[in-house]
Design a protein around this motif. Sequence first.
Motif, PDB file in Angstrom:
ATOM      1  N   LEU A  21       0.832  -1.205   0.000  1.00 49.26           N
ATOM      2  CA  LEU A  21       0.000   0.000   0.000  1.00 49.26           C
ATOM      3  C   LEU A  21       0.870   1.259   0.000  1.00 49.26           C
ATOM      4  O   LEU A  21       0.518   2.266  -0.599  1.00 49.26           O
ATOM      5  CB  LEU A  21      -0.953   0.000   1.198  1.00 49.26           C
ATOM      6  N   PHE A  22       2.014   1.174   0.697  1.00 50.55           N
ATOM      7  CA  PHE A  22       2.936   2.312   0.720  1.00 50.55           C
ATOM      8  C   PHE A  22       3.377   2.653  -0.700  1.00 50.55           C
ATOM      9  O   PHE A  22       3.478   3.806  -1.074  1.00 50.55           O
ATOM     10  CB  PHE A  22       4.179   2.006   1.569  1.00 50.55           C
ATOM     11  N   SER A  25       0.920   4.638  -2.360  1.00 53.57           N
ATOM     12  CA  SER A  25       0.833   6.011  -1.852  1.00 53.57           C
ATOM     13  C   SER A  25       2.024   6.857  -2.304  1.00 53.57           C
ATOM     14  O   SER A  25       2.058   8.054  -2.082  1.00 53.57           O
ATOM     15  CB  SER A  25       0.716   6.014  -0.325  1.00 53.57           C
ATOM     16  N   VAL A  30       0.455  12.083  -5.509  1.00 48.36           N
ATOM     17  CA  VAL A  30      -0.321  11.657  -4.335  1.00 48.36           C
ATOM     18  C   VAL A  30       0.209  12.388  -3.098  1.00 48.36           C
ATOM     19  O   VAL A  30       1.417  12.396  -2.840  1.00 48.36           O
ATOM     20  CB  VAL A  30      -0.214  10.120  -4.120  1.00 48.36           C
ATOM     21  N   SER A  32       0.742  12.170   0.542  1.00 50.90           N
ATOM     22  CA  SER A  32       0.736  11.012   1.432  1.00 50.90           C
ATOM     23  C   SER A  32       0.807  11.415   2.905  1.00 50.90           C
ATOM     24  O   SER A  32       1.738  12.084   3.327  1.00 50.90           O
ATOM     25  CB  SER A  32       1.901  10.090   1.105  1.00 50.90           C
ATOM     26  N   ALA A  34       0.817   8.864   4.880  1.00 50.84           N
ATOM     27  CA  ALA A  34       1.055   7.477   5.304  1.00 50.84           C
ATOM     28  C   ALA A  34       2.305   7.357   6.183  1.00 50.84           C
ATOM     29  O   ALA A  34       2.231   6.866   7.305  1.00 50.84           O
ATOM     30  CB  ALA A  34       1.156   6.581   4.079  1.00 50.84           C
ATOM     31  N   PHE A 347      -9.258   3.496   1.274  1.00 52.68           N
ATOM     32  CA  PHE A 347      -7.891   3.758   0.831  1.00 52.68           C
ATOM     33  C   PHE A 347      -7.823   3.797  -0.700  1.00 52.68           C
ATOM     34  O   PHE A 347      -7.240   4.710  -1.293  1.00 52.68           O
ATOM     35  CB  PHE A 347      -6.936   2.676   1.374  1.00 52.68           C
ATOM     36  N   HIS A 348      -8.450   2.804  -1.343  1.00 55.98           N
ATOM     37  CA  HIS A 348      -8.367   2.762  -2.809  1.00 55.98           C
ATOM     38  C   HIS A 348      -9.064   3.976  -3.438  1.00 55.98           C
ATOM     39  O   HIS A 348      -8.570   4.549  -4.406  1.00 55.98           O
ATOM     40  CB  HIS A 348      -8.941   1.443  -3.331  1.00 55.98           C
ATOM     41  N   VAL A 351      -6.730   6.992  -2.921  1.00 54.04           N
ATOM     42  CA  VAL A 351      -5.577   7.025  -3.829  1.00 54.04           C
ATOM     43  C   VAL A 351      -6.018   7.484  -5.226  1.00 54.04           C
ATOM     44  O   VAL A 351      -5.293   8.217  -5.896  1.00 54.04           O
ATOM     45  CB  VAL A 351      -4.844   5.663  -3.850  1.00 54.04           C
ATOM     46  N   LYS A 354      -5.836  10.927  -5.218  1.00 55.11           N
ATOM     47  CA  LYS A 354      -4.452  11.377  -4.972  1.00 55.11           C
ATOM     48  C   LYS A 354      -4.178  11.828  -3.534  1.00 55.11           C
ATOM     49  O   LYS A 354      -3.591  12.875  -3.272  1.00 55.11           O
ATOM     50  CB  LYS A 354      -4.067  12.508  -5.938  1.00 55.11           C
ATOM     51  N   VAL A 355      -4.654  11.000  -2.615  1.00 57.27           N
ATOM     52  CA  VAL A 355      -4.295  11.220  -1.206  1.00 57.27           C
ATOM     53  C   VAL A 355      -4.208   9.838  -0.549  1.00 57.27           C
ATOM     54  O   VAL A 355      -4.930   8.919  -0.948  1.00 57.27           O
ATOM     55  CB  VAL A 355      -5.313  12.148  -0.500  1.00 57.27           C
ATOM     56  N   ALA A 356      -3.292   9.687   0.415  1.00 52.00           N
ATOM     57  CA  ALA A 356      -3.099   8.350   1.002  1.00 52.00           C
ATOM     58  C   ALA A 356      -2.897   8.420   2.512  1.00 52.00           C
ATOM     59  O   ALA A 356      -2.518   9.453   3.064  1.00 52.00           O
ATOM     60  CB  ALA A 356      -1.897   7.669   0.358  1.00 52.00           C
TER      61      ALA A 356
END
Length: 402
Positions: A21-22, A25, A30, A32, A34, A347-348, A351, A354-356
């Motif tokens: 997932l990282f 991101s 994006v 992030s 995270a 999360f999907h 993304v 464009k943000v995580a």
Amino acid sequence: MWEGKLSKRALGMKGSEIRRLFRLSMQPGVISFAGGLPDPGSFPREEAASVLSRLLRERGEVLLQYGPARGDEELVEVIRERMGRRGMDVGPREVLVVSGAQQGLDLCAKLFLDPGDVVLVEAPSFIGALGAFRNYQAEMVGVPMEEDGVDLGALERTVEGLLGEGRKPKFFYTIPNFQNPTGTLTSQEKRRGVLELARRYDLLVVEDDAYGELGFGTSDQEVRPIKAMDEEGRVIYLGSFSKIVSPGIRLGWMAGPEELIDRFEMAKQMLDVCPSPLIQAMVVELHRKGFLDEHVLNLREIYRSRRDAMVSSLRRHMPQGVRWTEPLGGFYVWVTIPEGRDALDLFHMAVERKVAFVIGSAFYPDESVRNVFRLSFCHEREEVIEEGIGRLGEATRAFLSG
Ligand SMILES: Cc1ncc(COP(=O)(O)O)c(C=O)c1O
């Protein structure tokens, strides 16, 4: 050729879903939230450069040599002084310099855990600790967190339950100051309660204080570590220079009873011989010049302002039914979406916009809680935080209405 030769321990090590997932991101564009990476703009590059170049010129022959396994005596003095100010009185033989608190976690696992041993952790807790304990084939049992720290009643019931099955936990791992991942500040009553329970059931406490100096207006009393109350030598304390100098220097420490520190030292010596003499001397200088104290004050302001930006943006952009923590220090906000929803699905969608963030299930030993996630406010500037939370609010609205 090598597959059949791996140890059982190695076979038990698993790459986490989080890493995959990282990668998502980290796509271009994006924003992030995270990673928990400190603000790179705040790294003391100029001061470090001038201190290092002087140290190399004046003491290069010693500082580029191997050094004592336990750590440089002067740095140990600096650590003792900094701990002393926070109410912790430890002797010179009660400190071991390590290459980051993460190494301290690994050493705790190495020294205390046989395969199948039980460790109590806060649920949720720091992924790096869960991974370290898992690598030694420990079984982790999570105890739920409340707003002011771990649920003490649940902690006691869990210990009783385990004892009833003949399984005595070895230690309780806790992050009382600005916990990773929830941002929670454990109350002083609860800290006392933890120590009391540990005494009653003969448990060790591993206290991780990686964020202890990064409070935003909290009093010294509020952030006073459990170690400050430890009269019996039951608490193994982990400190770190990662968040107050830089993580790239890989420098932290452990403090505990001398006999235990001797054992930690033996284990550590076989890992990496000694901590870097050059880096230790640099930190000693930064401290002695008064730079480090001033720097910590600046960092608090930087992160406080980012926390404010994140919390006020969440208030503006998040739909009804979403809750989050408003931490008094550290790097993280913990978000809860309505029961029954999975933050991985959000999360999907995030993304795509464009943000995580990091899904919260990864912070639980059994990955059982799905409707939570962690946002880090440490790495991005205020305007980027506002933009990112705007996008996240949109994604969350679309997700919850879908
Ligand atoms: C709670 C906690 N403990 C330990 C660490 C690791 O610190 P270090 O860089 O000192 O190994 C981190 C880093 O994110 C952390 O959040």
